[in-house]
Scaffold this motif. Structure first.
Motif, PDB file in Angstrom:
ATOM      1  N   TYR A   1      -3.040  53.163 106.384  1.00 62.57           N
ATOM      2  CA  TYR A   1      -4.480  53.002 106.216  1.00 62.57           C
ATOM      3  C   TYR A   1      -5.116  54.248 105.634  1.00 62.57           C
ATOM      4  CZ  TYR A   1      -3.869  48.983 109.267  1.00 62.57           C
ATOM      5  OH  TYR A   1      -3.464  47.805 109.802  1.00 62.57           O
ATOM      6  N   ALA A   2      -6.051  54.059 104.712  1.00 56.98           N
ATOM      7  CA  ALA A   2      -6.764  55.192 104.127  1.00 56.98           C
ATOM      8  C   ALA A   2      -7.810  55.702 105.106  1.00 56.98           C
ATOM      9  CB  ALA A   2      -7.432  54.781 102.817  1.00 56.98           C
ATOM     10  N   GLY A   3      -8.014  57.005 105.109  1.00 59.11           N
ATOM     11  CA  GLY A   3      -9.018  57.616 105.972  1.00 59.11           C
ATOM     12  C   GLY A   3      -8.437  58.035 107.301  1.00 59.11           C
ATOM     13  N   GLY A   4      -9.100  58.878 108.023  1.00 62.38           N
ATOM     14  CA  GLY A   4      -8.639  59.284 109.338  1.00 62.38           C
ATOM     15  C   GLY A   4      -7.644  60.410 109.277  1.00 62.38           C
ATOM     16  N   ALA A   5      -6.875  60.554 110.335  1.00 58.29           N
ATOM     17  CA  ALA A   5      -5.955  61.673 110.478  1.00 58.29           C
ATOM     18  C   ALA A   5      -4.610  61.366 109.848  1.00 58.29           C
ATOM     19  CB  ALA A   5      -5.788  62.003 111.953  1.00 58.29           C
ATOM     20  N   ASN A   6      -3.646  62.213 110.134  1.00 61.68           N
ATOM     21  CA  ASN A   6      -2.264  62.034 109.668  1.00 61.68           C
ATOM     22  C   ASN A   6      -2.187  62.012 108.152  1.00 61.68           C
ATOM     23  OD1 ASN A   6       0.488  61.730 109.813  1.00 61.68           O
ATOM     24  ND2 ASN A   6       0.428  59.529 110.193  1.00 61.68           N
ATOM     25  N   GLY A   7      -2.708  63.069 107.552  1.00 60.97           N
ATOM     26  CA  GLY A   7      -2.622  63.165 106.096  1.00 60.97           C
ATOM     27  C   GLY A   7      -3.447  62.126 105.387  1.00 60.97           C
ATOM     28  N   GLY A   8      -4.630  61.803 105.946  1.00 59.34           N
ATOM     29  CA  GLY A   8      -5.486  60.803 105.296  1.00 59.34           C
ATOM     30  C   GLY A   8      -5.103  59.387 105.660  1.00 59.34           C
ATOM     31  N   LEU A   9      -4.257  59.231 106.703  1.00 56.90           N
ATOM     32  CA  LEU A   9      -3.837  57.901 107.116  1.00 56.90           C
ATOM     33  C   LEU A   9      -4.116  57.724 108.605  1.00 56.90           C
ATOM     34  CD1 LEU A   9      -0.396  57.839 105.299  1.00 56.90           C
ATOM     35  CD2 LEU A   9      -2.500  56.772 104.533  1.00 56.90           C
TER      36      LEU A   9
ATOM     37  N   ILE B   1      -6.918  45.325 107.236  1.00 55.79           N
ATOM     38  CA  ILE B   1      -5.941  44.672 106.357  1.00 55.79           C
ATOM     39  C   ILE B   1      -5.509  45.700 105.320  1.00 55.79           C
ATOM     40  CG2 ILE B   1      -5.477  42.752 104.810  1.00 55.79           C
ATOM     41  CD1 ILE B   1      -6.112  41.871 107.634  1.00 55.79           C
ATOM     42  N   PRO B   2      -4.344  46.307 105.488  1.00 54.50           N
ATOM     43  CA  PRO B   2      -3.915  47.354 104.549  1.00 54.50           C
ATOM     44  C   PRO B   2      -3.455  46.770 103.227  1.00 54.50           C
ATOM     45  CG  PRO B   2      -2.174  46.919 106.116  1.00 54.50           C
ATOM     46  CD  PRO B   2      -3.354  46.079 106.554  1.00 54.50           C
ATOM     47  N   GLY B   3      -3.471  47.605 102.193  1.00 50.75           N
ATOM     48  CA  GLY B   3      -2.999  47.169 100.884  1.00 50.75           C
ATOM     49  C   GLY B   3      -1.547  46.754 100.916  1.00 50.75           C
ATOM     50  N   ALA B   4      -0.771  47.350 101.823  1.00 48.39           N
ATOM     51  CA  ALA B   4       0.646  46.998 101.936  1.00 48.39           C
ATOM     52  C   ALA B   4       0.829  45.561 102.397  1.00 48.39           C
ATOM     53  CB  ALA B   4       1.345  47.951 102.911  1.00 48.39           C
ATOM     54  N   ALA B   5      -0.177  44.996 103.093  1.00 53.94           N
ATOM     55  CA  ALA B   5      -0.080  43.618 103.574  1.00 53.94           C
ATOM     56  C   ALA B   5      -0.484  42.610 102.507  1.00 53.94           C
ATOM     57  CB  ALA B   5      -0.948  43.434 104.820  1.00 53.94           C
ATOM     58  N   THR B   6      -1.410  42.980 101.633  1.00 50.45           N
ATOM     59  CA  THR B   6      -1.843  42.048 100.590  1.00 50.45           C
ATOM     60  C   THR B   6      -1.000  42.173  99.327  1.00 50.45           C
ATOM     61  OG1 THR B   6      -3.494  43.652  99.810  1.00 50.45           O
ATOM     62  CG2 THR B   6      -4.219  42.039 101.432  1.00 50.45           C
ATOM     63  N   ALA B   7      -0.300  43.295  99.184  1.00 51.32           N
ATOM     64  CA  ALA B   7       0.538  43.484  97.993  1.00 51.32           C
ATOM     65  C   ALA B   7       1.573  42.374  97.809  1.00 51.32           C
ATOM     66  CB  ALA B   7       1.223  44.851  98.049  1.00 51.32           C
ATOM     67  N   PRO B   8       2.278  41.927  98.872  1.00 52.11           N
ATOM     68  CA  PRO B   8       3.249  40.842  98.676  1.00 52.11           C
ATOM     69  C   PRO B   8       2.626  39.571  98.136  1.00 52.11           C
ATOM     70  CG  PRO B   8       3.620  41.926 100.785  1.00 52.11           C
ATOM     71  CD  PRO B   8       2.330  42.461 100.251  1.00 52.11           C
ATOM     72  N   ALA B   9       1.372  39.289  98.513  1.00 48.54           N
ATOM     73  CA  ALA B   9       0.708  38.086  98.009  1.00 48.54           C
ATOM     74  C   ALA B   9       0.551  38.170  96.501  1.00 48.54           C
ATOM     75  CB  ALA B   9      -0.658  37.927  98.675  1.00 48.54           C
ATOM     76  N   LEU B  10       0.200  39.353  95.997  1.00 47.02           N
ATOM     77  CA  LEU B  10       0.042  39.525  94.556  1.00 47.02           C
ATOM     78  C   LEU B  10       1.377  39.357  93.842  1.00 47.02           C
ATOM     79  CD1 LEU B  10      -2.356  42.617  94.491  1.00 47.02           C
ATOM     80  CD2 LEU B  10      -2.947  40.191  94.389  1.00 47.02           C
ATOM     81  N   ILE B  11       2.447  39.870  94.438  1.00 52.65           N
ATOM     82  CA  ILE B  11       3.767  39.780  93.813  1.00 52.65           C
ATOM     83  C   ILE B  11       4.251  38.333  93.785  1.00 52.65           C
ATOM     84  CG2 ILE B  11       6.177  40.516  93.973  1.00 52.65           C
ATOM     85  CD1 ILE B  11       5.135  43.064  95.382  1.00 52.65           C
ATOM     86  N   VAL B  12       4.100  37.635  94.897  1.00 54.43           N
ATOM     87  CA  VAL B  12       4.552  36.244  94.975  1.00 54.43           C
ATOM     88  C   VAL B  12       3.775  35.364  94.003  1.00 54.43           C
ATOM     89  CG1 VAL B  12       4.620  34.202  96.449  1.00 54.43           C
ATOM     90  CG2 VAL B  12       5.396  36.390  97.346  1.00 54.43           C
ATOM     91  N   VAL B  13       2.457  35.508  93.991  1.00 51.18           N
ATOM     92  CA  VAL B  13       1.639  34.700  93.091  1.00 51.18           C
ATOM     93  C   VAL B  13       1.959  35.046  91.642  1.00 51.18           C
ATOM     94  CG1 VAL B  13      -0.714  34.226  92.338  1.00 51.18           C
ATOM     95  CG2 VAL B  13      -0.188  34.360  94.768  1.00 51.18           C
ATOM     96  N   GLY B  14       2.207  36.323  91.372  1.00 52.77           N
ATOM     97  CA  GLY B  14       2.600  36.726  90.025  1.00 52.77           C
ATOM     98  C   GLY B  14       3.857  36.028  89.569  1.00 52.77           C
ATOM     99  N   ALA B  15       4.816  35.916  90.481  1.00 56.45           N
ATOM    100  CA  ALA B  15       6.057  35.220  90.151  1.00 56.45           C
ATOM    101  C   ALA B  15       5.794  33.749  89.853  1.00 56.45           C
ATOM    102  CB  ALA B  15       7.052  35.361  91.302  1.00 56.45           C
ATOM    103  N   LEU B  16       4.916  33.133  90.634  1.00 51.92           N
ATOM    104  CA  LEU B  16       4.603  31.724  90.428  1.00 51.92           C
ATOM    105  C   LEU B  16       3.916  31.496  89.084  1.00 51.92           C
ATOM    106  CD1 LEU B  16       3.284  30.761  93.988  1.00 51.92           C
ATOM    107  CD2 LEU B  16       5.529  30.253  93.012  1.00 51.92           C
ATOM    108  N   MET B  17       3.105  32.448  88.662  1.00 53.33           N
ATOM    109  CA  MET B  17       2.365  32.275  87.417  1.00 53.33           C
ATOM    110  C   MET B  17       3.251  32.448  86.185  1.00 53.33           C
ATOM    111  SD  MET B  17      -1.335  34.017  88.233  1.00 53.33           S
ATOM    112  CE  MET B  17      -2.103  33.263  86.792  1.00 53.33           C
ATOM    113  N   MET B  18       4.441  32.981  86.348  1.00 50.75           N
ATOM    114  CA  MET B  18       5.353  33.125  85.217  1.00 50.75           C
ATOM    115  C   MET B  18       5.968  31.792  84.803  1.00 50.75           C
ATOM    116  SD  MET B  18       5.322  36.253  84.194  1.00 50.75           S
ATOM    117  CE  MET B  18       6.809  36.318  83.182  1.00 50.75           C
TER     118      MET B  18
END
Length: 467
Positions: free
Chosen positions: A231-239, A376-393
């Motif tokens: 997650y962006a923001g907060g402690a632990n090196g901006g996470l 909802i971190p970007g790491a959780a929504t990233a797979p949706a973009l990859i899967v949908v990208g594959a479907l659109m090919m």
């Protein structure tokens, strides 16, 4: 047992909501449309935080980040609502990535143009969108684009989505020697995203309803339970592992702030000055082909295009895109446009305007619950973009790859989108190369005169308007 010749009775609407949006007529259900809208919102909600960060470098007002976040939410809500209620398509809208960077870094900071004047240029470009849509010019251009390029646009958007997902997850990273490279597979965002990608694929292969949404929610919970620094923001090196949940449930709520420093600040008169016509023209051209390419690709993916490559209610569809740009400029943000992430909701079965309306309502709610959106971190929504990208090919198999005059422009369209990080560039290179190759190979009559005109304008933009 029914006979093949027996006519099929039309689906009977189950409610006024069903009747207005034609949910049953599209073979969908209200719950599926709402779920698709939630999926689309989750995959594009990052704009609530990214757009203020980008525009905040150029727009200087008190409490800029919160004001820009609010105007981003309002513009996205309006654009999605009019797209759903008026055009009745499942395409969400929000301030566009790339266009906001052009606004902030090139126009305001690079050219030294006041941000108010730049907003005026965005508004004027929106007016041009609406006029061309009402006159049918945008529809005529879409009809002039050959089917091979339409399929390539869809595939290119898929490649762009997948690349965006890989980048958001940290699987693909910048590399000074090779431009891009493989990220660390042990990094938290990477392994969270890989787990989500596999989970989404498995659920989809098992035909689980809401597979993409379940993947997003499951990987978000996994990130929280493992306290993965994603997650962006907060402690632990901006996470931070638990955004919005540090000791108080009330931490997930935030009172909306009216963006008084942004609303109505656009300078239309200044944007009409002779020296800024090139800026207006560039805003217009980039968004025209970005949005037109996106809408055409999404329509093809959703099955809205007929055998001739036309889509119903095209004038209304494109007009709502222009209206959203005008409203967004009035509210104080860069160009509002159709979002390619709408493909994630289409992948979940969204086929009507109810999907876009759901997205619009969620953006309004985000004004009250915007701290929770960080859960909802970007790491959780990233797979949706990859899967949908594959479907659109899938559509690229319809391109005649044996004919180089069709195959090469299609390839350039597909490859340019992720490599230049621009849908507009992909469409432009495809159109220019298609017209040139057909003309010089003695097959010029296969190209519409409208497409020749578009190709000439695009070429002129690259030669004289780009620095």
């Amino acid at each position: 047992m029914s006979d093949a010749s027996t006519p099929v009775a039309p689906a009977v609407p189950r409610s006024g909501l069903d009747r207005y949006f034609g949910v049953s007529a599209q073979g969908s259900t209200v719950s599926r449309e709402v779920r698709a809208g939630l999926t689309t919102f989750l995959t594009m909600s990052y704009i609530l935080f990214v757009n203020p960060q980008v525009l905040g470098t150029a727009i200087k007002v008190p409490n800029a980040f919160v004001q820009l976040l609010m105007t981003t939410a309002i513009a996205a809500a309006f654009g999605s609502l009019v797209m759903g209620l008026v055009a009745r398509y499942p395409f969400a809208q929000a301030p566009g990535m790339g266009l906001n960077a052009f606004f902030a870094f090139t126009v305001v900071q690079g050219l030294g143009i006041p941000w108010q004047t730049a907003l005026g240029a965005v508004f004027i470009s929106g007016v041009l969108f609406v006029l061309l849509s009402v006159l049918g010019a945008r529809q005529a251009i879409v009809q002039a684009i050959p089917n091979s390029l339409k399929f390539a646009i869809t595939g290119g958007i898929g490649a762009f989505l997948a690349f965006l997902g890989l980048k958001n997850a940290g699987i693909v990273v910048s590399n000074p020697a090779t431009l891009v490279g493989l990220g660390s597979l042990t990094a938290a965002p990477v392994w969270i995203a890989l787990v989500g990608l596999i989970l989404a694929a498995v659920l989809m292969s098992r035909r689980v309803t809401g597979a993409i949404l379940w993947s997003i929610l499951a990987t978000s919970i996994l990130a929280m339970l493992t306290r993965a620094p994603v997650y962006a923001g907060g402690a632990n090196g901006g996470l931070r592992p638990f955004p919005g949940f540090e000791g108080s449930f009330l931490g997930i709520f935030g009172a909306p702030v009216w963006p008084s420093g942004l609303v109505g600040q656009l300078d239309i008169a200044g944007a009409l000055g002779l020296g800024l016509l090139s800026v207006v023209f560039t805003f217009f051209f980039v968004d025209f082909f970005d949005a037109t390419g996106t809408l055409t690709g999404l329509a093809q993916r959703a099955g809205f295009l007929d055998a001739s490559g036309n889509m119903p209610r095209a004038r209304r569809l494109f007009a709502m895109d222009g209206l959203a740009a005008m409203f967004g400029a009035f509210m104080g943000t860069s160009t509002t446009t159709a979002y390619v992430e709408s493909a994630s909701g289409i992948g979940e079965g969204g086929r009507t305007g109810l999907t876009a309306v759901t997205v619009g309502v969620l953006f309004l709610l985000a004004m009250f619950l915007w701290p929770l959106a960080a859960a909802i971190p970007g790491a959780a929504t990233a797979p949706a973009l990859i899967v949908v990208g594959a479907l659109m090919m899938e559509g690229v198999r319809h391109v005649d790859w044996d004919d180089i005059s069709d195959g090469l422009p299609a390839f350039l369209t597909i490859i340019a989108m992720p490599l230049t990080f621009s849908i507009a560039n992909g469409v432009s290179l495809g159109v220019i190369s298609y017209a040139a190759i057909k003309l010089l190979s003695g097959r010029g009559r296969q190209v519409s005169p409208i497409l020749y005109g578009v190709a000439a304008l695009l070429l002129a933009r690259y030669l004289w308007l780009m620095e």
